[in-house]
Design an enzyme around this catalytic site. Structure first.
Site, PDB file in Angstrom:
ATOM      1  N   CYS A 130       0.832  -1.205   0.000  1.00  0.00           N
ATOM      2  CA  CYS A 130       0.000   0.000   0.000  1.00  0.00           C
ATOM      3  C   CYS A 130       0.868   1.258   0.000  1.00  0.00           C
ATOM      4  O   CYS A 130       1.424   1.620  -1.027  1.00  0.00           O
ATOM      5  CB  CYS A 130      -0.984  -0.025   1.169  1.00  0.00           C
ATOM      6  SG  CYS A 130      -2.379   1.113   0.959  1.00  0.00           S
ATOM      7  N   HIS A 240      -3.579  -4.904   0.581  1.00  0.00           N
ATOM      8  CA  HIS A 240      -3.041  -5.399   1.853  1.00  0.00           C
ATOM      9  C   HIS A 240      -3.118  -6.923   1.890  1.00  0.00           C
ATOM     10  O   HIS A 240      -4.100  -7.494   2.374  1.00  0.00           O
ATOM     11  CB  HIS A 240      -3.825  -4.810   3.030  1.00  0.00           C
ATOM     12  CG  HIS A 240      -3.494  -3.390   3.325  1.00  0.00           C
ATOM     13  ND1 HIS A 240      -2.524  -3.026   4.235  1.00  0.00           N
ATOM     14  CD2 HIS A 240      -3.986  -2.235   2.815  1.00  0.00           C
ATOM     15  CE1 HIS A 240      -2.438  -1.703   4.280  1.00  0.00           C
ATOM     16  NE2 HIS A 240      -3.311  -1.199   3.432  1.00  0.00           N
ATOM     17  N   GLU A 242      -1.576  -8.906   3.811  1.00  0.00           N
ATOM     18  CA  GLU A 242      -1.360  -9.442   5.151  1.00  0.00           C
ATOM     19  C   GLU A 242      -2.654  -9.640   5.933  1.00  0.00           C
ATOM     20  O   GLU A 242      -2.701 -10.402   6.898  1.00  0.00           O
ATOM     21  CB  GLU A 242      -0.424  -8.509   5.942  1.00  0.00           C
ATOM     22  CG  GLU A 242      -1.060  -7.272   6.550  1.00  0.00           C
ATOM     23  CD  GLU A 242      -1.356  -6.152   5.558  1.00  0.00           C
ATOM     24  OE1 GLU A 242      -1.950  -5.130   5.962  1.00  0.00           O
ATOM     25  OE2 GLU A 242      -1.016  -6.291   4.361  1.00  0.00           O
TER      26      GLU A 242
END
Length: 271
Positions: A130, A240, A242
């Site tokens: 990001c 994102h 994660e």
């Protein structure tokens, strides 16, 4: 599945932090989801990289830290990139305006500049997430759109945070991305289309000449880019991976590929 590595082979990765100012006290912080994804799916150990004040950005200890690492992760954050500070991290600005919650984080910009410069010089794996993709683009001379909503109302809605949803659901898939079939991301993703989340106001306007477009959104916004001619995996993504990595195949593949690149890099240093 958790990726296991013998301790002697486990790579050590630096993870960029952000600056938090509360009651006049400066703190460095980051979300644990980055560390958890890197440990469980990248198979790497993590250390947190501290942010820099202007007077510390040129110190040699920053390079000393980077030389001990096997990779670097440029994390996301709500704050916007300050191109002037990222391009000249040791330049003096008004310290009282260094940090504005969810708006400005110049100590983080300085950290990003030092981390990217060192990683590129050392030929080290880089994973930008990001804000991290935007940092890579600005570092190499690209530009950012200050507001995707001002660029296009449709794009603004597509990429913006969804505040009416619970935090966890804000990271659900928001739109598709098209993946270049002859780039660095395709061998990792093994598909030319994927669904990704989206929580950002800024976005790439002009892609830096040193970067290659790896994926793009339906509105044409660059969603992933890699460093041209890199000796290892040096890539950034606008989403994102994660957040829902345990159920997101592309996220797991990305962290695994990054972890493997860090292990290879560690091996080249040892020899």
């Amino acid at each position: 599945m958790r990726l296991q590595q013998p301790e002697r082979a486990r790579a050590v990765v630096g993870v960029t932090s952000n600056r938090l100012l509360v009651d006049g006290v400066h703190r460095d912080w980051l979300r644990r989801k980055y560390v958890q994804a890197l440990h469980r799916h990248g198979g790497v150990a993590c250390v947190v990289l501290p942010t820099f004040d202007a007077e510390d950005a040129g110190e040699a200890f920053a390079t000393t830290i980077m030389r001990r690492l096997d990779g670097v992760v440029l994390t996301g954050d709500e704050s916007n990139v300050d191109p002037a500070v990222l391009s000249a991290p040791a330049s003096l600005v008004d310290p009282d305006r260094d940090v504005e919650a969810e708006i400005l984080d110049r100590p983080r910009d300085r950290l990003a500049a030092v981390a990217i410069q060192s990683a590129i010089a050392l030929g080290m794996p880089i994973l930008g997430i990001c804000r991290g993709l935007q940092e890579l683009n600005v570092y190499f001379g690209g530009t950012l759109r200050p507001s995707l909503a001002e660029w296009s109302l449709e794009s603004g809605a597509m990429h913006a945070e969804k505040p009416d949803r619970p935090r966890d659901r804000q990271y659900d898939a928001a739109h598709s991305v098209r993946i270049s079939s002859d780039g660095a991301l395709f061998p990792i993703a093994r598909t030319i289309e994927a669904q990704v989340n989206s929580l950002h106001n800024q976005g790439i306007e002009s892609l830096a000449p040193a970067l290659r477009r790896e994926a793009w959104a339906p509105d044409g916004l660059v969603e992933a880019a890699s460093v041209i001619g890199a000796p290892t995996l040096q890539i950034g993504v606008q989403w994102h991976p994660e957040w829902h990595v345990s159920t997101d195949l592309l996220g797991r593949q990305l962290f695994r590929a990054f972890g493997e690149a860090c292990v290879v890099y560690r091996g080249t240093k040892n020899h």
